[in-house]
Design an enzyme around this catalytic site. Sequence first.
Site, PDB file in Angstrom:
ATOM      1  N   SER A 108      34.282  -7.987 -62.182  1.00 53.58           N
ATOM      2  CA  SER A 108      35.473  -8.271 -61.369  1.00 53.58           C
ATOM      3  C   SER A 108      36.437  -7.094 -61.416  1.00 53.58           C
ATOM      4  O   SER A 108      36.314  -6.224 -62.287  1.00 53.58           O
ATOM      5  CB  SER A 108      36.165  -9.518 -61.950  1.00 53.58           C
ATOM      6  OG  SER A 108      37.509  -9.620 -61.528  1.00 53.58           O
ATOM      7  N   TYR A 136      40.434 -15.267 -67.606  1.00 54.44           N
ATOM      8  CA  TYR A 136      39.425 -14.707 -66.693  1.00 54.44           C
ATOM      9  C   TYR A 136      39.274 -13.211 -66.935  1.00 54.44           C
ATOM     10  O   TYR A 136      38.161 -12.689 -67.032  1.00 54.44           O
ATOM     11  CB  TYR A 136      39.874 -14.984 -65.260  1.00 54.44           C
ATOM     12  CG  TYR A 136      38.936 -14.545 -64.180  1.00 54.44           C
ATOM     13  CD1 TYR A 136      39.139 -13.349 -63.498  1.00 54.44           C
ATOM     14  CD2 TYR A 136      37.840 -15.326 -63.813  1.00 54.44           C
ATOM     15  CE1 TYR A 136      38.284 -12.945 -62.481  1.00 54.44           C
ATOM     16  CE2 TYR A 136      36.994 -14.935 -62.790  1.00 54.44           C
ATOM     17  CZ  TYR A 136      37.225 -13.747 -62.134  1.00 54.44           C
ATOM     18  OH  TYR A 136      36.368 -13.356 -61.128  1.00 54.44           O
TER      19      TYR A 136
HETATM   20  P1  NAP Z   1      32.656 -19.828 -56.525  1.00 51.02           P
HETATM   21  O1  NAP Z   1      32.651 -20.036 -55.054  1.00 51.02           O
HETATM   22  O2  NAP Z   1      33.655 -20.536 -57.374  1.00 51.02           O
HETATM   23  O3  NAP Z   1      31.171 -20.106 -57.081  1.00 51.02           O
HETATM   24  C1  NAP Z   1      30.943 -20.123 -58.465  1.00 51.02           C
HETATM   25  C2  NAP Z   1      29.642 -20.846 -58.668  1.00 51.02           C
HETATM   26  O4  NAP Z   1      29.377 -20.962 -60.066  1.00 51.02           O
HETATM   27  C3  NAP Z   1      29.641 -22.257 -58.073  1.00 51.02           C
HETATM   28  O5  NAP Z   1      28.439 -22.491 -57.395  1.00 51.02           O
HETATM   29  C4  NAP Z   1      29.719 -23.142 -59.324  1.00 51.02           C
HETATM   30  O6  NAP Z   1      29.095 -24.384 -59.162  1.00 51.02           O
HETATM   31  C5  NAP Z   1      28.936 -22.302 -60.314  1.00 51.02           C
HETATM   32  N1  NAP Z   1      29.204 -22.680 -61.707  1.00 51.02           N
HETATM   33  C6  NAP Z   1      30.402 -22.885 -62.288  1.00 51.02           C
HETATM   34  N2  NAP Z   1      30.245 -23.216 -63.581  1.00 51.02           N
HETATM   35  C7  NAP Z   1      28.902 -23.230 -63.816  1.00 51.02           C
HETATM   36  C8  NAP Z   1      28.103 -23.507 -64.962  1.00 51.02           C
HETATM   37  N3  NAP Z   1      28.653 -23.831 -66.143  1.00 51.02           N
HETATM   38  N4  NAP Z   1      26.757 -23.452 -64.850  1.00 51.02           N
HETATM   39  C9  NAP Z   1      26.184 -23.129 -63.644  1.00 51.02           C
HETATM   40  N5  NAP Z   1      26.889 -22.857 -62.521  1.00 51.02           N
HETATM   41  C10 NAP Z   1      28.231 -22.908 -62.625  1.00 51.02           C
HETATM   42  O7  NAP Z   1      32.845 -18.276 -56.856  1.00 51.02           O
HETATM   43  P2  NAP Z   1      32.559 -16.955 -55.998  1.00 51.02           P
HETATM   44  O8  NAP Z   1      33.833 -16.501 -55.373  1.00 51.02           O
HETATM   45  O9  NAP Z   1      31.327 -17.114 -55.183  1.00 51.02           O
HETATM   46  O10 NAP Z   1      32.273 -15.954 -57.222  1.00 51.02           O
HETATM   47  C11 NAP Z   1      30.994 -15.880 -57.814  1.00 51.02           C
HETATM   48  C12 NAP Z   1      31.121 -14.942 -59.011  1.00 51.02           C
HETATM   49  O11 NAP Z   1      31.743 -13.723 -58.598  1.00 51.02           O
HETATM   50  C13 NAP Z   1      31.989 -15.487 -60.146  1.00 51.02           C
HETATM   51  O12 NAP Z   1      31.476 -15.055 -61.378  1.00 51.02           O
HETATM   52  C14 NAP Z   1      33.351 -14.830 -59.882  1.00 51.02           C
HETATM   53  O13 NAP Z   1      34.102 -14.709 -61.073  1.00 51.02           O
HETATM   54  C15 NAP Z   1      32.923 -13.484 -59.389  1.00 51.02           C
HETATM   55  N6  NAP Z   1      33.892 -12.758 -58.557  1.00 51.02           N
HETATM   56  C16 NAP Z   1      34.422 -13.346 -57.452  1.00 51.02           C
HETATM   57  C17 NAP Z   1      35.301 -12.582 -56.656  1.00 51.02           C
HETATM   58  C18 NAP Z   1      35.939 -13.142 -55.416  1.00 51.02           C
HETATM   59  O14 NAP Z   1      36.886 -12.494 -54.921  1.00 51.02           O
HETATM   60  N7  NAP Z   1      35.505 -14.277 -54.876  1.00 51.02           N
HETATM   61  C19 NAP Z   1      35.595 -11.273 -57.006  1.00 51.02           C
HETATM   62  C20 NAP Z   1      35.049 -10.742 -58.174  1.00 51.02           C
HETATM   63  C21 NAP Z   1      34.173 -11.500 -58.929  1.00 51.02           C
HETATM   64  P3  NAP Z   1      29.859 -25.623 -58.488  1.00 51.02           P
HETATM   65  O15 NAP Z   1      30.435 -25.148 -57.184  1.00 51.02           O
HETATM   66  O16 NAP Z   1      28.774 -26.634 -58.302  1.00 51.02           O
HETATM   67  O17 NAP Z   1      30.912 -26.032 -59.482  1.00 51.02           O
HETATM   68  C1  GCO Z   2      42.564 -13.684 -58.695  1.00 53.69           C
HETATM   69  C2  GCO Z   2      41.249 -13.617 -57.975  1.00 53.69           C
HETATM   70  C3  GCO Z   2      40.394 -12.520 -58.595  1.00 53.69           C
HETATM   71  C4  GCO Z   2      39.058 -12.445 -57.898  1.00 53.69           C
HETATM   72  C5  GCO Z   2      38.212 -11.344 -58.453  1.00 53.69           C
HETATM   73  C6  GCO Z   2      38.811 -10.007 -58.221  1.00 53.69           C
HETATM   74  O1  GCO Z   2      43.100 -14.785 -58.858  1.00 53.69           O
HETATM   75  O2  GCO Z   2      43.047 -12.596 -59.062  1.00 53.69           O
HETATM   76  O3  GCO Z   2      40.582 -14.854 -58.025  1.00 53.69           O
HETATM   77  O4  GCO Z   2      40.228 -12.745 -59.944  1.00 53.69           O
HETATM   78  O5  GCO Z   2      38.366 -13.619 -58.058  1.00 53.69           O
HETATM   79  O6  GCO Z   2      37.848 -11.543 -59.762  1.00 53.69           O
HETATM   80  O7  GCO Z   2      37.824  -9.037 -58.522  1.00 53.69           O
END
Ligand code: NAP
Ligand code: GCO
Length: 263
Positions: A147, A160
């Site tokens: 992230s 986080y």
């Molecule tokens: P999301 O929509 O919240 O999806 C997260 C997924 O993880 C969901 O399918 C959730 O399942 C699953 N999950 C949660 N707890 C779990 C567990 N204990 N065991 C198995 N599965 C579990 O998040 P996203 O935005 O797609 O992000 C995916 C990843 O990228 C995360 O690690 C997040 O921190 C990272 N990330 C996101 C962003 C962003 O801007 N969106 C940026 C940087 C990094 P349920 O939905 O069924 O609860």
């Molecule tokens: C926040 C956002 C971020 C993104 C991502 C950024 O609240 O700042 O959710 O944490 O999810 O991790 O890279």
Amino acid sequence: MIQHLFDLTGKTALVTGATHGLGMAMAVALGKSGAKIVVNDISAERLENARIEYRKEGLDVATYVFDVTDEQKAEEGIAKIEAEVGPVDILVNNAGIIKRIPAVDMAAADFRQVIDIDLTGPFIMAKFVARSMIKRNAGGKIINICSMMSELGRETVSAYASAKGGLKMLTRNLATEWAKFNIQVNGIGPGYFATSQTAPIRVDGHPFNDFILSRTPAGRWGEPEDLQGTVIFLASKASDFVNGHIVYVDGGILASLGKASNE
Ligand code: NAP
Ligand code: GCO
């Protein structure tokens, strides 16, 4: 042809938390590059719904429901996958949660839950997948989804950021430990992406939405598809000599101090 470097035909890829969002986009990319896709999630219902979505992309995925933080269930789940689908060649530790709570107000239980899912879960999954790769002398690829918070702090996301900062160092440590087994462990650090996780801070007119649009040199939120090339690279032969690297896909955020509001 040079494209063979990115061909995943004959490989099996396991993506955690891939019923939607970034995980699904990355799993689709790996599937369309030839890999057999295994999708994990914590919800059987969301896995069933996701299977339909994957079919629309022409992918017939295998689904396995377990909590990545439950060491016994994870070990059993990976063993079941390897028995029913085949050995895991590529693991994408995508599952994760966030809790946006000011540090002074955050209960230790909430802090621990974020660390457990976002850091301990990837450790558990990597351990069991690598154990099999080493036993089979097969090598493999492990990709941890980090992230901006692996590098930067921001208010209300202390747990986080601690987890994602730790995940960066876990990536480097496992890369060091397992390189001799031809296992490449790397990370992807997405910037700010349009998914359900960021929906609360992305609504039009929300101050954070305006902030991110100005703080990102590309001037937009990332779309899940923006990660597809990077995950194929890190899952393929093309990255066989890349170890412990976090590839930031952030529209330029980490490269930039930002711009004055009147620019
Ligand atoms: P999301 O929509 O919240 O999806 C997260 C997924 O993880 C969901 O399918 C959730 O399942 C699953 N999950 C949660 N707890 C779990 C567990 N204990 N065991 C198995 N599965 C579990 O998040 P996203 O935005 O797609 O992000 C995916 C990843 O990228 C995360 O690690 C997040 O921190 C990272 N990330 C996101 C962003 C962003 O801007 N969106 C940026 C940087 C990094 P349920 O939905 O069924 O609860
Ligand atoms: C926040 C956002 C971020 C993104 C991502 C950024 O609240 O700042 O959710 O944490 O999810 O991790 O890279």
